[in-house]
Design an enzyme around this catalytic site. Sequence first.
Site, short mmCIF file in Angstrom:
data_model
loop_
_atom_site.label_atom_id
_atom_site.label_comp_id
_atom_site.label_asym_id
_atom_site.label_seq_id
_atom_site.Cartn_x
_atom_site.Cartn_y
_atom_site.Cartn_z
N GLU A 1 9.31 -4.07 10.73
CA GLU A 1 9.55 -2.81 10.14
C GLU A 1 10.13 -1.90 11.24
OE1 GLU A 1 8.40 0.86 7.45
OE2 GLU A 1 6.91 -0.88 7.58
N ASP B 1 -0.88 -6.12 0.03
CA ASP B 1 -1.28 -5.67 1.47
C ASP B 1 -2.76 -5.62 1.29
OD1 ASP B 1 0.67 -4.85 2.97
OD2 ASP B 1 1.39 -3.09 1.86
N ASP C 1 0.73 -1.11 -0.09
CA ASP C 1 -0.09 -0.03 0.09
C ASP C 1 0.77 1.20 -0.02
OD1 ASP C 1 0.82 -0.08 2.67
OD2 ASP C 1 -1.08 -0.25 3.59
N SER C 2 2.16 1.02 -0.15
CA SER C 2 3.14 2.10 -0.22
C SER C 2 2.96 2.97 -1.59
CB SER C 2 4.66 1.55 -0.25
OG SER C 2 4.85 0.50 -1.04
N LYS D 1 -1.09 -9.72 3.14
CA LYS D 1 -0.30 -8.88 4.24
C LYS D 1 -1.09 -8.11 4.93
CE LYS D 1 3.06 -5.76 3.92
NZ LYS D 1 2.66 -4.62 4.88
#
Length: 266
Positions: free
Chosen positions: A179, A82, A43-44, A110
Amino acid sequence: MTTLTTLKKFKKDGTKFTCLTCYDAMFARMMDKAQIDTILIGDSLGMVVQGHDSTLPVSVDDMAYHTANVARSNEQALILADLPFMSYTILSDAIANSRKLMQAGAHVIKIEGGRELCELVTTLAQAGTPTCVHLGLTPQSVNVFGGYKVQGRGDEAANKLLDDVKAVVEAGAALILLECVPADLAKMVTQAVSVPVIGIGAGADTDGQVLVMHDMLGMVHGRVPRFVHDFLTDERNTEHSIAGAFALYQQSVREGSFPSEQHKFS
């Protein structure tokens, strides 16, 4: 083709594996050629493709569209996708949205969170849908964290993260992604669970590494995150090309030269 079984064997053998974000067919082909092990449709894309200042505006339809683009050109990588912000808070919505991404071509879904995801993880596993649970700095919770900050510092926070990881693995999670957590904590988590652990800003001792494609190509707007390395302009990229950058990333992770001390948090 890379599968979850492949990644489990990598973990058992101590072979490091790679993951890069990807959002379209052309880059998927290039990653295939570089033998990138896993691809994440992240989703970046909300930030690097759509121009938003966070991942929050991304929709399930956005994710399905980009997942399909990548899947059409992928031949060997395991594809993670995602579930975006607020798309899996209600179990029935989570099931429907996971189905949409799997039908678009994802192999693994994810999701971000901790032990609160256990019911969802188990339900999806029983339905044949593997999950990768993302812990530590979870971008969808940026407003809760008050910004993009290292997570898991201090005994209490570290113990909570470790307990959350163990809970979701017991519930059936197939992969863990950490992360921006201290390297020592990431190492502890990796050794504590049987499933492969992917890191970003989590030191060199996780089983795999992931970077946002645009970041590792030097296309960073504003401050460069500590865990990022520019593989495009790296002197070892003798081709001076994007394809060369992908190949160098694959080589560097596999041989253990990336990430180095300068990329980790303590």
